[in-house]
Design a protein around this motif. Sequence first.
Motif, PDB file in Angstrom:
ATOM      1  N   ALA A  72      -3.585  -4.177  -0.236  1.00  0.00           N
ATOM      2  CA  ALA A  72      -4.558  -3.747  -1.139  1.00  0.00           C
ATOM      3  C   ALA A  72      -4.589  -4.340  -2.744  1.00  0.00           C
ATOM      4  O   ALA A  72      -5.548  -4.652  -3.156  1.00  0.00           O
ATOM      5  CB  ALA A  72      -4.626  -2.120  -1.417  1.00  0.00           C
ATOM      6  N   ASP A  73      -3.202  -4.650  -3.201  1.00  0.00           N
ATOM      7  CA  ASP A  73      -3.339  -5.275  -4.366  1.00  0.00           C
ATOM      8  C   ASP A  73      -3.027  -6.669  -4.609  1.00  0.00           C
ATOM      9  O   ASP A  73      -3.763  -7.340  -5.264  1.00  0.00           O
ATOM     10  CB  ASP A  73      -2.006  -4.709  -5.277  1.00  0.00           C
ATOM     11  CG  ASP A  73      -2.013  -4.973  -6.663  1.00  0.00           C
ATOM     12  OD1 ASP A  73      -2.939  -5.144  -7.186  1.00  0.00           O
ATOM     13  OD2 ASP A  73      -0.784  -4.944  -7.049  1.00  0.00           O
ATOM     14  N   LEU A  74      -2.568  -7.362  -3.672  1.00  0.00           N
ATOM     15  CA  LEU A  74      -2.174  -8.988  -3.702  1.00  0.00           C
ATOM     16  C   LEU A  74      -3.217  -9.338  -2.368  1.00  0.00           C
ATOM     17  O   LEU A  74      -3.153 -10.697  -2.719  1.00  0.00           O
ATOM     18  CB  LEU A  74      -0.782  -9.176  -3.392  1.00  0.00           C
ATOM     19  CG  LEU A  74       0.114  -8.613  -4.544  1.00  0.00           C
ATOM     20  CD1 LEU A  74       1.507  -8.813  -4.429  1.00  0.00           C
ATOM     21  CD2 LEU A  74      -0.114  -9.144  -5.965  1.00  0.00           C
ATOM     22  N   GLY A  75      -3.587  -8.869  -1.552  1.00  0.00           N
ATOM     23  CA  GLY A  75      -4.328  -9.430  -0.337  1.00  0.00           C
ATOM     24  C   GLY A  75      -3.320  -9.735   0.889  1.00  0.00           C
ATOM     25  O   GLY A  75      -2.452  -9.542   0.855  1.00  0.00           O
ATOM     26  N   LYS A  76      -4.261 -10.052   1.585  1.00  0.00           N
ATOM     27  CA  LYS A  76      -3.629 -10.471   3.064  1.00  0.00           C
ATOM     28  C   LYS A  76      -2.477 -11.614   3.016  1.00  0.00           C
ATOM     29  O   LYS A  76      -1.722 -11.718   3.916  1.00  0.00           O
ATOM     30  CB  LYS A  76      -4.573 -10.838   4.112  1.00  0.00           C
ATOM     31  CG  LYS A  76      -5.387 -11.891   4.037  1.00  0.00           C
ATOM     32  CD  LYS A  76      -6.337 -11.955   5.107  1.00  0.00           C
ATOM     33  CE  LYS A  76      -7.052 -13.527   4.870  1.00  0.00           C
ATOM     34  NZ  LYS A  76      -7.832 -14.041   6.292  1.00  0.00           N
ATOM     35  N   ASP A  77      -2.504 -12.566   2.007  1.00  0.00           N
ATOM     36  CA  ASP A  77      -1.830 -13.564   2.057  1.00  0.00           C
ATOM     37  C   ASP A  77      -0.537 -13.138   1.162  1.00  0.00           C
ATOM     38  O   ASP A  77       0.232 -14.254   1.058  1.00  0.00           O
ATOM     39  CB  ASP A  77      -2.586 -15.051   1.445  1.00  0.00           C
ATOM     40  CG  ASP A  77      -3.540 -15.304   2.397  1.00  0.00           C
ATOM     41  OD1 ASP A  77      -3.428 -15.472   3.554  1.00  0.00           O
ATOM     42  OD2 ASP A  77      -4.458 -15.871   1.763  1.00  0.00           O
ATOM     43  N   ALA A  78      -0.395 -12.188   1.040  1.00  0.00           N
ATOM     44  CA  ALA A  78       1.058 -11.658   0.215  1.00  0.00           C
ATOM     45  C   ALA A  78       2.232 -11.947   1.003  1.00  0.00           C
ATOM     46  O   ALA A  78       2.224 -11.691   2.334  1.00  0.00           O
ATOM     47  CB  ALA A  78       0.915 -10.485  -0.180  1.00  0.00           C
ATOM     48  N   LYS A  92      13.118   6.689  -1.062  1.00  0.00           N
ATOM     49  CA  LYS A  92      12.096   5.863  -1.257  1.00  0.00           C
ATOM     50  C   LYS A  92      12.057   4.339  -0.854  1.00  0.00           C
ATOM     51  O   LYS A  92      13.318   4.090  -0.639  1.00  0.00           O
ATOM     52  CB  LYS A  92      11.446   5.774  -2.817  1.00  0.00           C
ATOM     53  CG  LYS A  92      11.048   7.404  -3.180  1.00  0.00           C
ATOM     54  CD  LYS A  92       9.867   7.544  -3.758  1.00  0.00           C
ATOM     55  CE  LYS A  92       9.491   8.881  -4.073  1.00  0.00           C
ATOM     56  NZ  LYS A  92       8.347   9.270  -4.646  1.00  0.00           N
ATOM     57  N   VAL A  93      11.130   3.641  -0.754  1.00  0.00           N
ATOM     58  CA  VAL A  93      11.369   2.255  -0.354  1.00  0.00           C
ATOM     59  C   VAL A  93      10.781   1.327  -1.561  1.00  0.00           C
ATOM     60  O   VAL A  93       9.839   1.604  -1.833  1.00  0.00           O
ATOM     61  CB  VAL A  93      10.578   1.904   0.980  1.00  0.00           C
ATOM     62  CG1 VAL A  93      10.519   0.335   1.225  1.00  0.00           C
ATOM     63  CG2 VAL A  93      11.065   2.667   2.132  1.00  0.00           C
ATOM     64  N   GLU A  94      11.450   0.264  -1.784  1.00  0.00           N
ATOM     65  CA  GLU A  94      11.026  -0.503  -2.877  1.00  0.00           C
ATOM     66  C   GLU A  94      10.789  -1.793  -2.219  1.00  0.00           C
ATOM     67  O   GLU A  94      11.628  -2.420  -1.406  1.00  0.00           O
ATOM     68  CB  GLU A  94      12.165  -0.731  -3.903  1.00  0.00           C
ATOM     69  CG  GLU A  94      11.793  -1.919  -4.917  1.00  0.00           C
ATOM     70  CD  GLU A  94      12.933  -2.378  -5.994  1.00  0.00           C
ATOM     71  OE1 GLU A  94      13.059  -1.408  -6.947  1.00  0.00           O
ATOM     72  OE2 GLU A  94      13.838  -2.653  -5.580  1.00  0.00           O
ATOM     73  N   VAL A  95       9.595  -2.380  -2.337  1.00  0.00           N
ATOM     74  CA  VAL A  95       9.159  -3.922  -1.864  1.00  0.00           C
ATOM     75  C   VAL A  95       8.616  -4.576  -3.206  1.00  0.00           C
ATOM     76  O   VAL A  95       7.980  -4.388  -3.887  1.00  0.00           O
ATOM     77  CB  VAL A  95       7.840  -3.622  -1.018  1.00  0.00           C
ATOM     78  CG1 VAL A  95       7.262  -4.877  -0.602  1.00  0.00           C
ATOM     79  CG2 VAL A  95       8.392  -2.589   0.198  1.00  0.00           C
ATOM     80  N   ILE A  96       9.401  -5.933  -2.927  1.00  0.00           N
ATOM     81  CA  ILE A  96       9.019  -6.838  -4.058  1.00  0.00           C
ATOM     82  C   ILE A  96       8.152  -7.880  -3.198  1.00  0.00           C
ATOM     83  O   ILE A  96       8.550  -8.172  -1.951  1.00  0.00           O
ATOM     84  CB  ILE A  96      10.171  -7.489  -4.761  1.00  0.00           C
ATOM     85  CG1 ILE A  96      10.791  -6.372  -5.440  1.00  0.00           C
ATOM     86  CG2 ILE A  96       9.745  -8.593  -5.555  1.00  0.00           C
ATOM     87  CD1 ILE A  96      12.183  -7.007  -6.008  1.00  0.00           C
ATOM     88  N   ALA A  97       7.066  -8.224  -3.772  1.00  0.00           N
ATOM     89  CA  ALA A  97       5.979  -8.895  -3.036  1.00  0.00           C
ATOM     90  C   ALA A  97       5.453 -10.234  -3.950  1.00  0.00           C
ATOM     91  O   ALA A  97       5.371  -9.853  -5.068  1.00  0.00           O
ATOM     92  CB  ALA A  97       4.701  -8.094  -2.146  1.00  0.00           C
ATOM     93  N   VAL A 140       6.941   0.821  -5.181  1.00  0.00           N
ATOM     94  CA  VAL A 140       7.609   1.814  -4.608  1.00  0.00           C
ATOM     95  C   VAL A 140       7.102   2.945  -4.025  1.00  0.00           C
ATOM     96  O   VAL A 140       5.917   3.418  -4.573  1.00  0.00           O
ATOM     97  CB  VAL A 140       8.478   2.631  -5.753  1.00  0.00           C
ATOM     98  CG1 VAL A 140       9.481   3.701  -5.541  1.00  0.00           C
ATOM     99  CG2 VAL A 140       9.289   1.544  -6.644  1.00  0.00           C
ATOM    100  N   ALA A 141       7.229   3.222  -2.526  1.00  0.00           N
ATOM    101  CA  ALA A 141       6.595   4.148  -1.935  1.00  0.00           C
ATOM    102  C   ALA A 141       7.358   5.103  -1.231  1.00  0.00           C
ATOM    103  O   ALA A 141       8.668   4.630  -1.134  1.00  0.00           O
ATOM    104  CB  ALA A 141       5.593   3.452  -0.953  1.00  0.00           C
ATOM    105  N   ARG A 142       6.846   6.227  -0.265  1.00  0.00           N
ATOM    106  CA  ARG A 142       7.463   6.931   0.368  1.00  0.00           C
ATOM    107  C   ARG A 142       8.188   6.180   1.589  1.00  0.00           C
ATOM    108  O   ARG A 142       8.900   6.657   2.108  1.00  0.00           O
ATOM    109  CB  ARG A 142       6.760   8.136   0.792  1.00  0.00           C
ATOM    110  CG  ARG A 142       6.835   9.103  -0.752  1.00  0.00           C
ATOM    111  CD  ARG A 142       5.943  10.454  -0.111  1.00  0.00           C
ATOM    112  NE  ARG A 142       4.456   9.969  -0.731  1.00  0.00           N
ATOM    113  CZ  ARG A 142       3.425  10.730  -0.141  1.00  0.00           C
ATOM    114  NH1 ARG A 142       3.691  11.675   0.720  1.00  0.00           N
ATOM    115  NH2 ARG A 142       2.377  10.450  -0.932  1.00  0.00           N
ATOM    116  N   GLU A 160       3.633   2.631   3.836  1.00  0.00           N
ATOM    117  CA  GLU A 160       2.726   2.793   2.629  1.00  0.00           C
ATOM    118  C   GLU A 160       2.928   1.626   1.740  1.00  0.00           C
ATOM    119  O   GLU A 160       1.953   1.288   0.866  1.00  0.00           O
ATOM    120  CB  GLU A 160       3.338   3.998   1.880  1.00  0.00           C
ATOM    121  CG  GLU A 160       2.220   4.716   0.653  1.00  0.00           C
ATOM    122  CD  GLU A 160       2.915   5.974   0.326  1.00  0.00           C
ATOM    123  OE1 GLU A 160       2.601   6.119  -1.009  1.00  0.00           O
ATOM    124  OE2 GLU A 160       3.662   6.731   0.901  1.00  0.00           O
ATOM    125  N   ALA A 161       4.111   1.193   1.381  1.00  0.00           N
ATOM    126  CA  ALA A 161       4.213   0.014   0.650  1.00  0.00           C
ATOM    127  C   ALA A 161       3.736  -1.364   0.892  1.00  0.00           C
ATOM    128  O   ALA A 161       2.976  -1.877   0.010  1.00  0.00           O
ATOM    129  CB  ALA A 161       5.715  -0.320   0.505  1.00  0.00           C
TER     130      ALA A 161
END
Length: 65
Positions: free
Chosen positions: A20-26, A47-52, A7-9, A13-14
Amino acid sequence: MRVKRYVARSIQEAISLVKADLGKDAVILHTKKVRRDGLLGLFGQSKVEVIAAVEHNTAKAQLAG
């Protein structure tokens, strides 16, 4: 497969958090706008919610190399 929720603004940002967390292959599975905080749902910020997700093998290869 590793799946996480962010969840980000903003969507930018998301996506930065995902990379940063899952890498470029996410892979982004789902996005939606949500309202957070505020008094009884009022005065809340949008806000924006992203599921990756990322494959386990891909994440391990990035950590090793």
